[in-house]
Design a protein around this motif. Structure first.
Motif, short mmCIF file in Angstrom:
data_model
loop_
_atom_site.label_atom_id
_atom_site.label_comp_id
_atom_site.label_asym_id
_atom_site.label_seq_id
_atom_site.Cartn_x
_atom_site.Cartn_y
_atom_site.Cartn_z
N ILE A 52 0.84 -1.20 0.00
CA ILE A 52 0.00 0.00 0.00
C ILE A 52 0.87 1.25 0.00
CG2 ILE A 52 -1.67 1.31 1.35
CD1 ILE A 52 -2.74 -1.35 2.33
N THR A 88 -5.25 -7.64 -0.23
CA THR A 88 -4.76 -6.27 -0.44
C THR A 88 -5.23 -5.73 -1.78
OG1 THR A 88 -2.81 -7.02 0.74
CG2 THR A 88 -2.70 -4.86 -0.26
N LYS A 90 -7.78 -6.62 -3.50
CA LYS A 90 -9.22 -6.40 -3.51
C LYS A 90 -9.59 -5.12 -2.76
CE LYS A 90 -13.17 -9.53 -3.27
NZ LYS A 90 -13.82 -9.09 -4.44
N VAL A 91 -8.91 -4.89 -1.63
CA VAL A 91 -9.20 -3.67 -0.87
C VAL A 91 -8.78 -2.44 -1.67
CG1 VAL A 91 -8.60 -2.37 1.21
CG2 VAL A 91 -9.11 -4.77 1.38
N GLU A 93 -8.77 -2.19 -4.85
CA GLU A 93 -9.80 -2.00 -5.89
C GLU A 93 -11.01 -1.28 -5.30
OE1 GLU A 93 -9.77 -4.12 -9.06
OE2 GLU A 93 -11.58 -3.12 -9.78
N THR A 94 -11.35 -1.60 -4.04
CA THR A 94 -12.51 -0.97 -3.40
C THR A 94 -12.34 0.52 -3.25
OG1 THR A 94 -12.33 -2.92 -2.01
CG2 THR A 94 -14.14 -1.46 -1.56
N VAL A 95 -11.10 0.97 -2.99
CA VAL A 95 -10.92 2.40 -2.83
C VAL A 95 -10.42 3.07 -4.11
CG1 VAL A 95 -10.57 2.34 -0.37
CG2 VAL A 95 -8.63 2.16 -1.86
N GLY A 96 -10.36 2.33 -5.19
CA GLY A 96 -10.13 3.00 -6.46
C GLY A 96 -8.78 2.84 -7.11
N ILE A 97 -8.03 1.82 -6.74
CA ILE A 97 -6.78 1.54 -7.46
C ILE A 97 -6.96 0.18 -8.12
CG2 ILE A 97 -4.31 1.11 -7.23
CD1 ILE A 97 -4.39 3.00 -4.84
#
Lengths: 139, 258
Positions: A52, A88, A90-91, A93-97
């Motif tokens: 991250i 990681t 998937k998370v 992707e959830t916030v836009g990366i």
């Protein structure tokens, strides 16, 4: 997207993937040069935090390479990685990366050609995705 | 509330009460003056319980617990931080307003002593809206939100499942010493860290002075965990998938409980 050369961070485990990278070098296999290899003792020591942080500071793609499942020097190290890194991605992707910016693969010490293949494919994918949007974002 | 001592034979009671016009947690012994005990405030007691338990010795403590407290206590005892035999739970059912504020899907404690169970809130509108966005739109939304963060660590210190001994986010590797906001990574690292234990109590969102929709973020991450591993935090038996091997066996070296 002409002229865009992505910056890619590859975490390679000391026991398999780093040796695989070495073998690829010894065999003079050609591959893109925009990959920075970081040698870690086990792919499980690549915590999600590092992935991250790298992405939030503008790295275009993160590659995590470890031993094949069952071959880990530390017995169950790569089991941990196999669960953490997809989560990681998937998370993120959830916030836009785009989750394709994080990739997990297994490369053993004898697979120099697979190392070349993985690097080439990943650089191609990330080049297609374009620069990391967070590079422009100033906090 | 006094019933806790007679019915549960507990030595201490942990509850919230009015103190100097504010609501504060209080630890009562048998025979203390209870004062004005409050059950209408949505504060987490699990977090405070974990802080006081080391000083209680062999005393048994009764705690006023909502469903989310109950789940958080299950997560703690699963990781060996708490002896569940020494804790009795006084089930407190949330009222309709609190349930709708948390968009809670599971508001009813396993044994209700105070209040009455209400129906679970319908699916979270905020999360649905955020997940309906395209990936670049989400990034735009979340960068705007994370920019508001002023690094107060309110979300960390009020979180009932933030129990690592050494907090990763207090290291300057991940959080810069100087300057706010702390960057895009701060809340993401927290989300990943809580991914296998978040009980969706909403304490982070209530504590946040900048109104970052942290509960929505937690719910989204929990949904991801559920999709990937089929795991939902909050029951006492199932080990977190991040602490087991791919075959579901526990890891040999489980020193890393966080």
């Amino acid at each position: 997207m002409t002229g865009f050369r992505p910056t890619i961070l590859a975490f390679c485990c000391n026991w398999c993937s780093y040796a695989g990278a070495d073998l690829a070098g010894v065999n003079r296999l050609q591959m893109p040069t925009n990959v920075n290899v970081v040698r870690v003792m086990c792919s499980a020591s690549v915590k999600p935090e590092y992935v991250i942080k790298a992405l939030s500071q503008g790295i275009d793609g993160v590659l995590v390479l470890g031993c094949h499942i069952g071959d880990c020097h530390y017995m169950t190290g790569n089991h941990r990685t196999a669960k953490r890194i997809p989560l990681t991605a998937k998370v993120l992707e959830t916030v836009g990366i785009d989750s394709r910016r994080v990739k997990l693969d297994w490369v053993s010490a004898a697979e120099g050609d697979k190392f070349q293949q993985v690097i080439t494919d990943f650089v191609e994918v990330v080049t297609g995705l374009g620069p990391n949007p967070l590079r422009e974002v100033r906090f | 509330m006094r019933i806790a001592f007679e019915e549960m034979k507990a030595d201490r009671l942990l509850a919230a009460r009015t103190e100097h016009g504010n609501v504060a947690p209080v630890l009562l012994a048998r025979g203390d003056v209870p004062g004005e005990l409050r059950t209408d405030v949505p504060y987490q007691m699990a977090n405070i319980l974990l802080r006081v338990v080391p000083y209680l010795g062999s005393d048994r403590v009764a705690v006023v617990a909502r469903k989310c407290d109950e789940k958080a206590i299950a997560e703690m005892s699963k990781r060996g931080l708490l002896d569940p035999g020494k804790v009795s739970l006084i089930g407190l059912a949330c009222d309709a307003r609190q349930v709708s504020e948390c968009r809670c899907s599971d508001p009813c404690p396993s044994k209700v002593h105070i209040g009455e169970c209400v129906k679970a809130a319908p699916a979270d509108k905020e999360v649905e809206d955020l997940l309906a966005k395209t990936v670049p739109e989400r990034l735009e939304f979340w960068t705007a939100q994370f920019r508001k963060c002023n690094k107060c660590f309110g979300c960390t210190s009020n979180c009932p499942v933030c129990f690592c001994d050494e907090c990763l986010l207090e290291e300057k590797t991940f959080t810069p010493e100087k300057g706010i906001p702390p960057g895009f990574a701060f809340h993401l690292i927290r989300s990943i860290h809580l991914a296998d234990k978040c009980v969706e109590c909403g304490e982070c969102e209530r504590a946040c002075p900048a109104d970052i929709p942290l509960l929505a973020l937690r719910k989204m991450v929990n949904r991801d965990v559920k999709e990937l591993f089929g795991f939902v935090a909050g029951d006492g038996e199932t080990t977190s998938p991040l602490l087991t091997t791919l075959d579901g066996e526990p890891m040999e070296d489980d020193h890393d409980v966080c």
